[in-house]
Design a protein around this motif. Structure first.
Motif, PDB file in Angstrom:
ATOM      1  N   PHE B  31       1.904 106.952 -40.832  1.00  0.00           N
ATOM      2  CA  PHE B  31       0.588 106.447 -40.430  1.00  0.00           C
ATOM      3  C   PHE B  31       0.720 106.008 -38.988  1.00  0.00           C
ATOM      4  CE2 PHE B  31       0.690 105.611 -45.007  1.00  0.00           C
ATOM      5  CZ  PHE B  31      -0.441 106.299 -45.390  1.00  0.00           C
ATOM      6  N   ALA B  36       5.833 105.626 -43.572  1.00  0.00           N
ATOM      7  CA  ALA B  36       5.734 105.087 -44.936  1.00  0.00           C
ATOM      8  C   ALA B  36       6.752 105.748 -45.846  1.00  0.00           C
ATOM      9  CB  ALA B  36       4.320 105.281 -45.469  1.00  0.00           C
ATOM     10  N   PRO B  55      11.067  97.287 -53.232  1.00  0.00           N
ATOM     11  CA  PRO B  55      10.404  96.061 -52.764  1.00  0.00           C
ATOM     12  C   PRO B  55       9.009  96.351 -52.202  1.00  0.00           C
ATOM     13  CG  PRO B  55      12.607  96.305 -51.810  1.00  0.00           C
ATOM     14  CD  PRO B  55      12.272  97.593 -52.465  1.00  0.00           C
ATOM     15  N   ASN B  56       8.262  95.307 -51.918  1.00  0.00           N
ATOM     16  CA  ASN B  56       6.924  95.463 -51.341  1.00  0.00           C
ATOM     17  C   ASN B  56       6.974  96.273 -50.055  1.00  0.00           C
ATOM     18  OD1 ASN B  56       6.522  92.399 -52.683  1.00  0.00           O
ATOM     19  ND2 ASN B  56       4.893  93.886 -52.952  1.00  0.00           N
ATOM     20  N   GLY B  57       5.996  97.184 -49.937  1.00  0.00           N
ATOM     21  CA  GLY B  57       5.904  97.977 -48.714  1.00  0.00           C
ATOM     22  C   GLY B  57       6.946  99.077 -48.620  1.00  0.00           C
ATOM     23  N   ALA B  58       7.640  99.356 -49.722  1.00  0.00           N
ATOM     24  CA  ALA B  58       8.696 100.367 -49.695  1.00  0.00           C
ATOM     25  C   ALA B  58       8.132 101.783 -49.563  1.00  0.00           C
ATOM     26  CB  ALA B  58       9.536 100.260 -50.965  1.00  0.00           C
ATOM     27  N   LYS B  60       6.054 103.105 -52.249  1.00  0.00           N
ATOM     28  CA  LYS B  60       5.881 103.623 -53.605  1.00  0.00           C
ATOM     29  C   LYS B  60       4.463 104.162 -53.826  1.00  0.00           C
ATOM     30  CE  LYS B  60       6.756  99.575 -55.370  1.00  0.00           C
ATOM     31  NZ  LYS B  60       6.899  98.765 -54.134  1.00  0.00           N
ATOM     32  N   SER B  61       3.469 103.340 -53.503  1.00  0.00           N
ATOM     33  CA  SER B  61       2.087 103.792 -53.685  1.00  0.00           C
ATOM     34  C   SER B  61       1.808 105.004 -52.810  1.00  0.00           C
ATOM     35  CB  SER B  61       1.108 102.675 -53.328  1.00  0.00           C
ATOM     36  OG  SER B  61       1.240 101.605 -54.226  1.00  0.00           O
ATOM     37  N   SER B  62       2.373 104.985 -51.616  1.00  0.00           N
ATOM     38  CA  SER B  62       2.180 106.131 -50.726  1.00  0.00           C
ATOM     39  C   SER B  62       2.687 107.397 -51.390  1.00  0.00           C
ATOM     40  CB  SER B  62       2.919 105.911 -49.406  1.00  0.00           C
ATOM     41  OG  SER B  62       2.405 104.775 -48.751  1.00  0.00           O
ATOM     42  N   GLN B 103      -3.349 100.924 -58.052  1.00  0.00           N
ATOM     43  CA  GLN B 103      -2.744  99.596 -57.997  1.00  0.00           C
ATOM     44  C   GLN B 103      -3.822  98.507 -58.095  1.00  0.00           C
ATOM     45  OE1 GLN B 103       0.102  99.215 -54.869  1.00  0.00           O
ATOM     46  NE2 GLN B 103       0.446  97.040 -55.202  1.00  0.00           N
ATOM     47  N   GLU B 195       1.626 100.529 -60.842  1.00  0.00           N
ATOM     48  CA  GLU B 195       1.751  99.150 -61.313  1.00  0.00           C
ATOM     49  C   GLU B 195       0.801  98.828 -62.471  1.00  0.00           C
ATOM     50  OE1 GLU B 195       2.435  96.157 -58.483  1.00  0.00           O
ATOM     51  OE2 GLU B 195       3.368  97.491 -57.035  1.00  0.00           O
ATOM     52  N   HIS B 228       7.120  96.678 -60.847  1.00  0.00           N
ATOM     53  CA  HIS B 228       7.962  95.685 -60.190  1.00  0.00           C
ATOM     54  C   HIS B 228       8.887  94.987 -61.173  1.00  0.00           C
ATOM     55  CE1 HIS B 228       7.119  95.535 -55.991  1.00  0.00           C
ATOM     56  NE2 HIS B 228       5.825  95.617 -56.193  1.00  0.00           N
TER      57      HIS B 228
HETATM   58  N1  LIG Z   1      -3.743 104.091 -45.635  1.00  0.00           N
HETATM   59  C1  LIG Z   1      -2.756 103.523 -44.909  1.00  0.00           C
HETATM   60  N2  LIG Z   1      -2.894 103.359 -43.580  1.00  0.00           N
HETATM   61  C2  LIG Z   1      -1.904 102.809 -42.840  1.00  0.00           C
HETATM   62  N3  LIG Z   1      -0.758 102.384 -43.343  1.00  0.00           N
HETATM   63  C3  LIG Z   1      -0.553 102.499 -44.667  1.00  0.00           C
HETATM   64  C4  LIG Z   1      -1.547 103.083 -45.515  1.00  0.00           C
HETATM   65  N4  LIG Z   1      -1.072 103.078 -46.780  1.00  0.00           N
HETATM   66  C5  LIG Z   1       0.153 102.523 -46.721  1.00  0.00           C
HETATM   67  N5  LIG Z   1       0.461 102.182 -45.460  1.00  0.00           N
HETATM   68  C6  LIG Z   1       1.725 101.573 -45.020  1.00  0.00           C
HETATM   69  O1  LIG Z   1       2.780 102.289 -45.590  1.00  0.00           O
HETATM   70  C7  LIG Z   1       3.802 101.406 -46.009  1.00  0.00           C
HETATM   71  C8  LIG Z   1       4.079 101.592 -47.470  1.00  0.00           C
HETATM   72  O2  LIG Z   1       2.978 101.119 -48.226  1.00  0.00           O
HETATM   73  P1  LIG Z   1       2.833 101.329 -49.782  1.00  0.00           P
HETATM   74  O3  LIG Z   1       1.516 100.815 -50.165  1.00  0.00           O
HETATM   75  O4  LIG Z   1       3.138 102.725 -50.106  1.00  0.00           O
HETATM   76  O5  LIG Z   1       3.979 100.382 -50.333  1.00  0.00           O
HETATM   77  P2  LIG Z   1       4.309  99.976 -51.823  1.00  0.00           P
HETATM   78  O6  LIG Z   1       5.721 100.323 -52.040  1.00  0.00           O
HETATM   79  O7  LIG Z   1       3.329 100.544 -52.764  1.00  0.00           O
HETATM   80  O8  LIG Z   1       4.163  98.404 -51.753  1.00  0.00           O
HETATM   81  P3  LIG Z   1       3.602  97.370 -52.854  1.00  0.00           P
HETATM   82  O9  LIG Z   1       4.722  97.078 -53.795  1.00  0.00           O
HETATM   83  O10 LIG Z   1       3.247  96.181 -52.055  1.00  0.00           O
HETATM   84  O11 LIG Z   1       2.437  97.999 -53.521  1.00  0.00           O
HETATM   85  C9  LIG Z   1       3.342 100.003 -45.650  1.00  0.00           C
HETATM   86  O12 LIG Z   1       3.902  99.653 -44.414  1.00  0.00           O
HETATM   87  C10 LIG Z   1       1.856 100.159 -45.534  1.00  0.00           C
HETATM   88  O13 LIG Z   1       1.345  99.229 -44.625  1.00  0.00           O
END
Ligand SMILES: Nc1ncnc2c1ncn2[C@@H]1O[C@H](COP(=O)(O)OP(=O)(O)OP(=O)(O)O)[C@@H](O)[C@H]1O
Ligand SMILES: [Mg+2]
Lengths: 333, 273
Positions: B31, B36, B55-58, B60-62, B103, B195, B228
């Motif tokens: 991004f 990500a 962990p948070n921000g790893a 995963k959702s991406s 999520q 989640e 988590h």
């Molecule tokens: N649409 C987006 N635009 C910009 N940055 C994004 C976007 N989606 C995710 N990110 C960034 O990508 C990184 C990974 O985010 P992601 O949501 O995939 O993490 P996660 O592992 O699901 O975290 P969590 O456990 O908090 O849900 C983060 O730094 C987030 O800020």
């Protein structure tokens, strides 16, 4: 019944029927707004454009004839045919569907996720473009539209209601426009069809889903672009119906596009996302403005119909900003 | 051990795991300046429960968003059912039999539970507009059939008592369950859960774990889930991918992952160099 009471009744009946038309136009707004969050300023121009296209198709006018003649030095104006109304309407529907597709493809596909104000601005641009485009296509003369709807007042109702007056009173019966009655029936049919469509068909269900949540809709396999084209097509169809009713009454001319301005207070009253709201709002404003003009108008110099709807909507806005049926607005903090 | 090669096998609790259903190959997602996901590869096998943790921000959702077509990776390929998948819109991915939850819950708040679940059946409604307008035979039979599937899933997830309740009125835990029901209604080949137990109390978590296991067991649905709660992950999943700062730092059975030093470090918050 006293003649005064009967007169009031007549005013209300006429107000109801005017309200039906307002509701129709408002309905076009609600359809698009619900599904895409776009406040479509061009809804009125769409009604004008649809009516022009219908006249053009029925009279066999050559589209862009001025342009063609200017460029090629030709003198073409008419194809020399006259289409029956139903065929003309079918052709116009096809044009409106094509228009919906172009609008989605060329404009709103590229504006997904933009601020509502940007989308609104785009529809203003669209409105002015369409107005000019429509005139280039079909000429700017005032056109008469005759799809065979009955004109004038209904004698049956006049004769029938004349007997209602109390003994000895001078009363000549109610004047109810035939066209208004047809418009009312058509509007009821149209709304019923829309409700059935949205409740009982796959596409209707998808439409409701998109109106509710875009992300969720995508995740269950709904093609948002398709739904938006569908919604613009439906709004185009509603515009055509409104255009036919209004155009049959007062001719197809620029002022037709201003009926959109009548829809605005209706929406403020009924809420921007509610189909029942659009209908009830339209009726309230239709009846309200006719009654007000009838009862109060003479004391304030008349012409209250120009502003009454807006004042009513403003008062409403203060007390119920979400409209009659709109969802309650709760600010997330 | 058979878990890490590609031969079909039967798990200790008797579930059949088949060949590779989905394979992510060298996925990188950016991004702007933020990476990500960095060059991650892993696969999901037919019939298994695959967890993605970190962990948070790893990222995963991406990753889940890449699989479901919501995000388009800058690099890498997604292979589905043995063939590379061309770039697809989310709705096309859904039509290919990949269903998901979000999520932060994306339900049709204005609709009832039943309507939400029925919306999950949209891909199985085939009858054309005209036939529906006339509303005869085929369309009606189809509606009945879809309705039956929806009701079966509603029973299965034990939400009969709220069938006609507008979703907006439901508490969080039930919403999560309705979202699962809607995803299941599509009878997906691959179910993605972001989640599914976040924000639930212990009892709700236990219920949800049981449902996930039952879905996998009874319908044979392949499931990829983000979670988590380590206890839950270890209990539920056949294999686990561990992500940290967009990179894959572990992949294997729960036991393997649990003993992986990189994973332990990431979770204990050892400083990154
Ligand atoms: N649409 C987006 N635009 C910009 N940055 C994004 C976007 N989606 C995710 N990110 C960034 O990508 C990184 C990974 O985010 P992601 O949501 O995939 O993490 P996660 O592992 O699901 O975290 P969590 O456990 O908090 O849900 C983060 O730094 C987030 O800020
Ligand atoms: Mg996440």
């Amino acid at each position: 019944m006293s003649a005064a009471f009967l007169n009031t009744l007549e005013v209300m009946a006429n107000g109801l029927m005017a309200g039906v038309l307002y509701a129709l136009v408002a309905l076009g707004f609600v359809l698009i707004y619900k599904a895409s969050g776009i406040f479509n300023y061009a809804q009125g121009v769409m009604a004008l454009f649809a009516a022009m296209t219908l006249v053009g198709a029925m009279e066999g006018r050559v589209p862009f004839s001025h342009l063609i003649n200017a460029v090629f030095g030709t003198e073409v104006h008419h194809f020399g045919w006259h289409l029956p109304a139903l065929l003309g309407i079918a052709l116009t529907i096809a044009v409106m569907v094509f228009f919906a597709w172009v609008v989605q493809r060329v404009i709103f596909k590229h504006l997904v996720g933009q601020e509502p104000i940007i989308l609104f601005m785009a529809t203003i641009g669209l409105a002015y473009f369409m107005e000019g485009f429509g005139e280039t296509m079909w000429g700017s003369d005032i056109k008469t539209l005759d799809v065979g709807l009955p004109q004038g007042g209904s004698f049956a109702i006049e004769d029938f209601t004349a007997t209602w007056a109390a003994e000895g009173e001078r009363y000549y019966g109610m004047y109810i426009d035939n066209l208004d009655m047809v418009a009312t029936v058509v509007a009821i049919l149209l709304v019923s069809a829309l409700v059935l469509f949205s409740q009982y068909t796959k596409q209707g269900r998808a439409m409701r889903a998109v109106a509710d949540d875009h992300q969720a809709a995508l995740s269950v396999g709904i093609n948002l672009n398709f739904i938006w084209v569908l919604v613009w097509s439906l709004a185009g169809f509603v515009a055509l119906v409104a255009g036919i009713m209004w155009g049959s009454k007062s001719g197809v001319q620029f002022s037709l596009s201003l009926i959109a301005l009548k829809a605005l207070p209706v929406l403020m009253l009924g809420g921007f996302t509610s189909i029942p709201g659009a209908i009830v709002g339209g009726l309230i404003i239709g009846v309200g403005e006719k009654l007000f003009e009838f009862a109060i108008g003479p004391y304030v110099g008349g012409a209250t119909e120009n502003w009454f709807a807006y004042v009513l909507a403003l008062i409403f806005l203060v007390f119920r900003p979400q409209g009659l049926f709109g969802e309650k607005i709760i600010e997330r903090v | 051990m058979s878990v890490n090669d590609n031969e079909p096998y039967v798990t200790a609790d008797g579930r059949k795991i088949g060949g590779v259903l989905m394979e992510m190959k060298n996925i990188t997602l950016r991004f702007g300046g933020v990476k990500a996901i960095t060059d991650i590869s892993f696969d999901i096998r037919e019939g298994e429960i695959r967890a993605i943790i970190g962990p948070n921000g790893a990222g995963k959702s991406s990753m889940l968003n890449v699989i479901s077509g919501f995000y388009i990776p800058q690099e890498g390929e997604v292979w589905y059912k043995g063939a590379p998948r061309p770039q697809m819109k989310p709705y096309e991915v859904a039509q290919q039999g990949i269903a998901r939850t979000f999520q932060n819950i994306a339900l049709f708040e204005g609709m009832t539970v039943l309507d939400n679940v029925m919306t999950g059946r949209l891909n199985h409604m085939k009858t054309g507009l005209l036939a529906q307008a006339i509303w005869k035979g085929k369309a009606q039979a189809e509606e009945v059939e879809n309705r039956e599937v929806a009701e079966k899933i509603i029973d299965f997830l034990e939400i009969q008592h709220i069938r006609k309740t507008p979703v907006a009125r439901l508490p969080y835990g039930l919403k999560k369950r309705v979202e699962l029901a809607r995803a299941l209604a599509a009878q997906p080949s691959l179910l993605l859960l972001d989640e599914p137990m976040a924000g639930m109390n212990v009892e709700e978590k236990e219920d949800m774990s049981r449902f996930i296991l039952d879905v996998n067991d009874e319908f044979g649905t392949t499931i990829a889930l983000i979670e988590h709660d380590m206890g839950v992950v270890m209990d539920l999943s056949d294999r686990v991918v561990v992500m940290d700062y967009g990179k894959k730092i572990g992949d294997g059975t729960p036991d393997e992952v649990r003993n992986n030093q990189n994973v332990i470090d990431a979770y204990l918050g050892v400083a990154h160099d």
